[in-house]
Design a protein around this motif. Structure first.
Motif, PDB file in Angstrom:
ATOM      1  N   ASP A   8       0.846  -1.189   0.000  1.00 14.68           N
ATOM      2  CA  ASP A   8       0.000   0.000   0.000  1.00 14.68           C
ATOM      3  C   ASP A   8       0.882   1.240   0.000  1.00 14.68           C
ATOM      4  O   ASP A   8       1.778   1.370   0.837  1.00 14.68           O
ATOM      5  CB  ASP A   8      -0.906   0.022   1.238  1.00 14.68           C
ATOM      6  N   LEU A   9       0.608   2.146  -0.928  1.00  9.78           N
ATOM      7  CA  LEU A   9       1.382   3.382  -1.054  1.00  9.78           C
ATOM      8  C   LEU A   9       0.477   4.594  -0.954  1.00  9.78           C
ATOM      9  O   LEU A   9      -0.706   4.532  -1.281  1.00  9.78           O
ATOM     10  CB  LEU A   9       2.068   3.462  -2.420  1.00  9.78           C
ATOM     11  N   ALA A  10       1.072   5.690  -0.537  1.00 12.58           N
ATOM     12  CA  ALA A  10       0.430   6.996  -0.627  1.00 12.58           C
ATOM     13  C   ALA A  10       1.297   7.819  -1.570  1.00 12.58           C
ATOM     14  O   ALA A  10       2.530   7.775  -1.499  1.00 12.58           O
ATOM     15  CB  ALA A  10       0.367   7.663   0.740  1.00 12.58           C
ATOM     16  N   ILE A  11       0.660   8.558  -2.470  1.00 11.83           N
ATOM     17  CA  ILE A  11       1.426   9.423  -3.371  1.00 11.83           C
ATOM     18  C   ILE A  11       0.783  10.797  -3.407  1.00 11.83           C
ATOM     19  O   ILE A  11      -0.422  10.944  -3.253  1.00 11.83           O
ATOM     20  CB  ILE A  11       1.543   8.846  -4.808  1.00 11.83           C
ATOM     21  N   TYR A  59       4.989  -3.401  -8.046  1.00 13.86           N
ATOM     22  CA  TYR A  59       3.712  -2.722  -8.152  1.00 13.86           C
ATOM     23  C   TYR A  59       2.937  -2.921  -6.849  1.00 13.86           C
ATOM     24  O   TYR A  59       2.872  -4.039  -6.334  1.00 13.86           O
ATOM     25  CB  TYR A  59       2.886  -3.272  -9.323  1.00 13.86           C
ATOM     26  N   PRO A  60       2.332  -1.867  -6.328  1.00 14.37           N
ATOM     27  CA  PRO A  60       1.546  -2.016  -5.107  1.00 14.37           C
ATOM     28  C   PRO A  60       0.157  -2.574  -5.419  1.00 14.37           C
ATOM     29  O   PRO A  60      -0.257  -2.620  -6.571  1.00 14.37           O
ATOM     30  CB  PRO A  60       1.434  -0.575  -4.597  1.00 14.37           C
ATOM     31  N   GLU A  61      -0.520  -2.990  -4.355  1.00 11.51           N
ATOM     32  CA  GLU A  61      -1.920  -3.406  -4.508  1.00 11.51           C
ATOM     33  C   GLU A  61      -2.841  -2.196  -4.484  1.00 11.51           C
ATOM     34  O   GLU A  61      -3.851  -2.172  -5.180  1.00 11.51           O
ATOM     35  CB  GLU A  61      -2.320  -4.372  -3.390  1.00 11.51           C
ATOM     36  N   THR A  62      -2.487  -1.198  -3.654  1.00  7.27           N
ATOM     37  CA  THR A  62      -3.311   0.005  -3.575  1.00  7.27           C
ATOM     38  C   THR A  62      -2.435   1.249  -3.576  1.00  7.27           C
ATOM     39  O   THR A  62      -1.303   1.227  -3.107  1.00  7.27           O
ATOM     40  CB  THR A  62      -4.181   0.049  -2.293  1.00  7.27           C
ATOM     41  N   ILE A  63      -2.992   2.309  -4.129  1.00 11.53           N
ATOM     42  CA  ILE A  63      -2.387   3.634  -4.077  1.00 11.53           C
ATOM     43  C   ILE A  63      -3.436   4.566  -3.496  1.00 11.53           C
ATOM     44  O   ILE A  63      -4.561   4.631  -3.983  1.00 11.53           O
ATOM     45  CB  ILE A  63      -1.959   4.149  -5.473  1.00 11.53           C
ATOM     46  N   ARG A  64      -3.055   5.272  -2.460  1.00 11.85           N
ATOM     47  CA  ARG A  64      -3.947   6.254  -1.835  1.00 11.85           C
ATOM     48  C   ARG A  64      -3.448   7.638  -2.243  1.00 11.85           C
ATOM     49  O   ARG A  64      -2.266   7.933  -2.128  1.00 11.85           O
ATOM     50  CB  ARG A  64      -3.889   6.097  -0.319  1.00 11.85           C
ATOM     51  N   TYR A  79      -4.247   3.177 -16.309  1.00 13.49           N
ATOM     52  CA  TYR A  79      -2.919   2.611 -16.017  1.00 13.49           C
ATOM     53  C   TYR A  79      -2.973   1.746 -14.765  1.00 13.49           C
ATOM     54  O   TYR A  79      -2.498   0.607 -14.759  1.00 13.49           O
ATOM     55  CB  TYR A  79      -1.896   3.743 -15.848  1.00 13.49           C
ATOM     56  N   CYS A  80      -3.550   2.292 -13.698  1.00 10.23           N
ATOM     57  CA  CYS A  80      -3.631   1.545 -12.436  1.00 10.23           C
ATOM     58  C   CYS A  80      -4.445   0.266 -12.624  1.00 10.23           C
ATOM     59  O   CYS A  80      -4.062  -0.800 -12.127  1.00 10.23           O
ATOM     60  CB  CYS A  80      -4.229   2.409 -11.332  1.00 10.23           C
ATOM     61  N   VAL A  87      -7.032   2.206  -6.699  1.00  9.99           N
ATOM     62  CA  VAL A  87      -6.802   3.608  -6.341  1.00  9.99           C
ATOM     63  C   VAL A  87      -7.846   4.012  -5.304  1.00  9.99           C
ATOM     64  O   VAL A  87      -9.044   3.818  -5.507  1.00  9.99           O
ATOM     65  CB  VAL A  87      -6.897   4.533  -7.576  1.00  9.99           C
ATOM     66  N   ILE A  88      -7.379   4.567  -4.197  1.00  4.69           N
ATOM     67  CA  ILE A  88      -8.260   5.073  -3.150  1.00  4.69           C
ATOM     68  C   ILE A  88      -8.068   6.572  -3.095  1.00  4.69           C
ATOM     69  O   ILE A  88      -6.974   7.051  -2.792  1.00  4.69           O
ATOM     70  CB  ILE A  88      -7.924   4.449  -1.780  1.00  4.69           C
ATOM     71  N   HIS A  89      -9.113   7.315  -3.414  1.00  8.19           N
ATOM     72  CA  HIS A  89      -9.048   8.768  -3.349  1.00  8.19           C
ATOM     73  C   HIS A  89      -9.493   9.220  -1.967  1.00  8.19           C
ATOM     74  O   HIS A  89     -10.538   8.793  -1.472  1.00  8.19           O
ATOM     75  CB  HIS A  89      -9.942   9.410  -4.424  1.00  8.19           C
ATOM     76  N   THR A  90      -8.701  10.088  -1.359  1.00 11.58           N
ATOM     77  CA  THR A  90      -9.039  10.606  -0.039  1.00 11.58           C
ATOM     78  C   THR A  90     -10.101  11.684  -0.158  1.00 11.58           C
ATOM     79  O   THR A  90     -10.301  12.268  -1.218  1.00 11.58           O
ATOM     80  CB  THR A  90      -7.799  11.183   0.666  1.00 11.58           C
ATOM     81  N   ILE A  91     -10.740  11.955   0.953  1.00 13.26           N
ATOM     82  CA  ILE A  91     -11.770  12.984   0.991  1.00 13.26           C
ATOM     83  C   ILE A  91     -11.089  14.347   0.966  1.00 13.26           C
ATOM     84  O   ILE A  91     -10.147  14.585   1.721  1.00 13.26           O
ATOM     85  CB  ILE A  91     -12.621  12.830   2.263  1.00 13.26           C
ATOM     86  N   PRO A  92     -11.521  15.268   0.107  1.00 10.50           N
ATOM     87  CA  PRO A  92     -10.879  16.583   0.029  1.00 10.50           C
ATOM     88  C   PRO A  92     -10.898  17.313   1.373  1.00 10.50           C
ATOM     89  O   PRO A  92     -11.871  17.236   2.122  1.00 10.50           O
ATOM     90  CB  PRO A  92     -11.724  17.339  -0.998  1.00 10.50           C
TER      91      PRO A  92
END
Length: 149
Positions: A8-11, A59-64, A79-80, A87-92
């Protein structure tokens, strides 16, 4: 905690004033930080830089990530999807969301060791900086320094 490194990554992008923009990738398991300078933050350039990062790791399983245009584009999501990355999008405007997925199966021993390690690091840093408790409370008037002037 994830079960292994690079699962799991955060970018996100970081811009240093009058310097450059960087793509920052953080592995949630090891907290390993990868920083790559970016000339532009388009989806295609972001994908190109991520490919270089994944070439060295996996390659990660998830990108946050946040909801920035490069991360919400069809090109990036395609691509993902092609690499089986969720891909997990955070709440603005809610940074607490970064890294607070309540559905992760957490390993108690790893979590406890991580907490103890952070506590030791804080105690060490407080000793080195001669930190003291202060009596500031809600409602007190305080002075702040404006570094932008």
């Amino acid at each position: 905690m994830p079960e292994r490194a690079w699962q799991d990554l955060a970018i996100d992008f970081f811009t240093a004033k009058e310097c450059a923009t960087f793509l920052v990738a953080v592995d949630y398991y090891s907290r390993f930080l990868t920083v790559m300078e970016m000339n532009t933050t388009t989806s295609s350039k972001t994908i190109e830089v991520l490919e270089r990062i994944f070439h060295h790791h996996t390659y990660p399983e998830t990108i946050r990530t946040d909801n920035g245009p490069p991360f919400c584009s069809e090109e990036f999501l395609g691509y993902c999807n092609s690499k089986n990355i969720r891909v997990i999008h955070t709440i603005p405007n809610w940074p607490q969301m970064d890294g607070t997925d309540p559905y992760w199966n957490r390993d108690e021993e790893v979590r406890d060791k991580d907490m103890i390690s952070k506590m030791h690091g804080k105690l060490y840093a407080d000793r080195k900086r001669h930190a003291r408790d202060n009596a500031i409370s809600v409602g007190n008037k305080v002075f702040i320094r404006n570094y932008e002037i």
